[in-house]
Design a protein around this motif. Sequence first.
Motif, PDB file in Angstrom:
ATOM      1  N   SER A 115      44.850  47.868  39.242  1.00 46.17           N
ATOM      2  CA  SER A 115      43.469  47.590  39.649  1.00 46.17           C
ATOM      3  C   SER A 115      42.500  47.482  38.481  1.00 46.17           C
ATOM      4  N   CYS A 116      42.879  47.978  37.301  1.00 48.82           N
ATOM      5  CA  CYS A 116      41.934  48.061  36.183  1.00 48.82           C
ATOM      6  C   CYS A 116      42.439  47.357  34.929  1.00 48.82           C
ATOM      7  N   ALA A 117      41.479  46.921  34.131  1.00 44.32           N
ATOM      8  CA  ALA A 117      41.807  46.422  32.789  1.00 44.32           C
ATOM      9  C   ALA A 117      42.238  47.610  31.936  1.00 44.32           C
ATOM     10  N   SER A 118      43.001  47.352  30.899  1.00 41.95           N
ATOM     11  CA  SER A 118      43.537  48.433  30.066  1.00 41.95           C
ATOM     12  C   SER A 118      42.424  49.287  29.461  1.00 41.95           C
ATOM     13  N   GLU A 119      41.285  48.683  29.135  1.00 39.74           N
ATOM     14  CA  GLU A 119      40.167  49.434  28.568  1.00 39.74           C
ATOM     15  C   GLU A 119      39.651  50.489  29.550  1.00 39.74           C
ATOM     16  N   ASP A 157      33.292  40.400  26.678  1.00 45.70           N
ATOM     17  CA  ASP A 157      34.067  40.666  25.463  1.00 45.70           C
ATOM     18  C   ASP A 157      35.566  40.672  25.745  1.00 45.70           C
ATOM     19  N   LEU A 158      35.925  40.848  27.011  1.00 41.40           N
ATOM     20  CA  LEU A 158      37.341  40.811  27.419  1.00 41.40           C
ATOM     21  C   LEU A 158      37.797  39.385  27.714  1.00 41.40           C
ATOM     22  N   GLY A 189      36.065  41.591  37.322  1.00 42.33           N
ATOM     23  CA  GLY A 189      36.138  40.252  36.750  1.00 42.33           C
ATOM     24  C   GLY A 189      37.517  39.639  36.884  1.00 42.33           C
ATOM     25  N   LYS A 190      37.552  38.333  36.723  1.00 45.39           N
ATOM     26  CA  LYS A 190      38.818  37.613  36.786  1.00 45.39           C
ATOM     27  C   LYS A 190      39.427  37.613  35.396  1.00 45.39           C
ATOM     28  N   CYS A 198      36.810  45.670  35.252  1.00 44.73           N
ATOM     29  CA  CYS A 198      36.719  45.493  33.798  1.00 44.73           C
ATOM     30  C   CYS A 198      35.765  46.476  33.129  1.00 44.73           C
ATOM     31  N   TYR A 199      34.885  47.069  33.943  1.00 44.24           N
ATOM     32  CA  TYR A 199      33.906  47.983  33.343  1.00 44.24           C
ATOM     33  C   TYR A 199      33.259  48.793  34.457  1.00 44.24           C
ATOM     34  N   LEU A 200      32.880  50.034  34.147  1.00 44.49           N
ATOM     35  CA  LEU A 200      32.149  50.869  35.096  1.00 44.49           C
ATOM     36  C   LEU A 200      30.965  51.497  34.391  1.00 44.49           C
TER      37      LEU A 200
END
Length: 201
Positions: A115-119, A157-158, A189-190, A198-200
């Motif tokens: 569900s999440c980007a690695s960051e 930035d991703l 985000g896609k 991608c961010y919280l």
Amino acid sequence: MFCEKCGTQIPEGSLFCPNCGTKVGAAAQPAQAPYASAQQGYAPYAPQQGPIGYAPVKPAKKKSGGKIGIIIGVVAAVAILAVAGVMLLGKPYKKPIDQFIKAFNTHDYALLEDSCASEVLDWYYWDFEDYVMSSFSYEETSVVHLKGDSVPYDVSDLGVTDCYMVTTQLSYTMVDWGEETEEIIFYVGKLNGKWKICYLE
């Protein structure tokens, strides 16, 4: 009335001719045909089909109500599926957020990764491993669709150019502090063709 044999007039009510004694009505009467000959210009007799007053009954047509009902049912089903598809396609951010919440509630790290980007995983790794937060739930309060230059820097930035800013009221239970509720904004985000958090903030 006259005698059929001698032609003498016979008084009314007499049974015999007063001249020759011939019985009244004794002369042979020519037989009459049961129906006129075709040579006389009449159509030959044709027996009736069935009893007098009989009229052939046409078979009743089958009602098409069953087919109409099936067609209406199919159309309704297609309409429902179409509406459901539009709702799902119109909210691509919902699945990643639901997965994020479920991952914490079930302690499923693979689901969190999906569900999440690695960051984002780097930020929540220790909370997840120590299981200091649980009983997650959220209520969506607003959604803004961002594209191009309107995408926040931390998300763009991703390499993301299309995202949703989803504001929520997030509730969870802290091991030491009990139940908490706070406003959390998910940026979904896609990323590489797949919708992810991608961010919280």
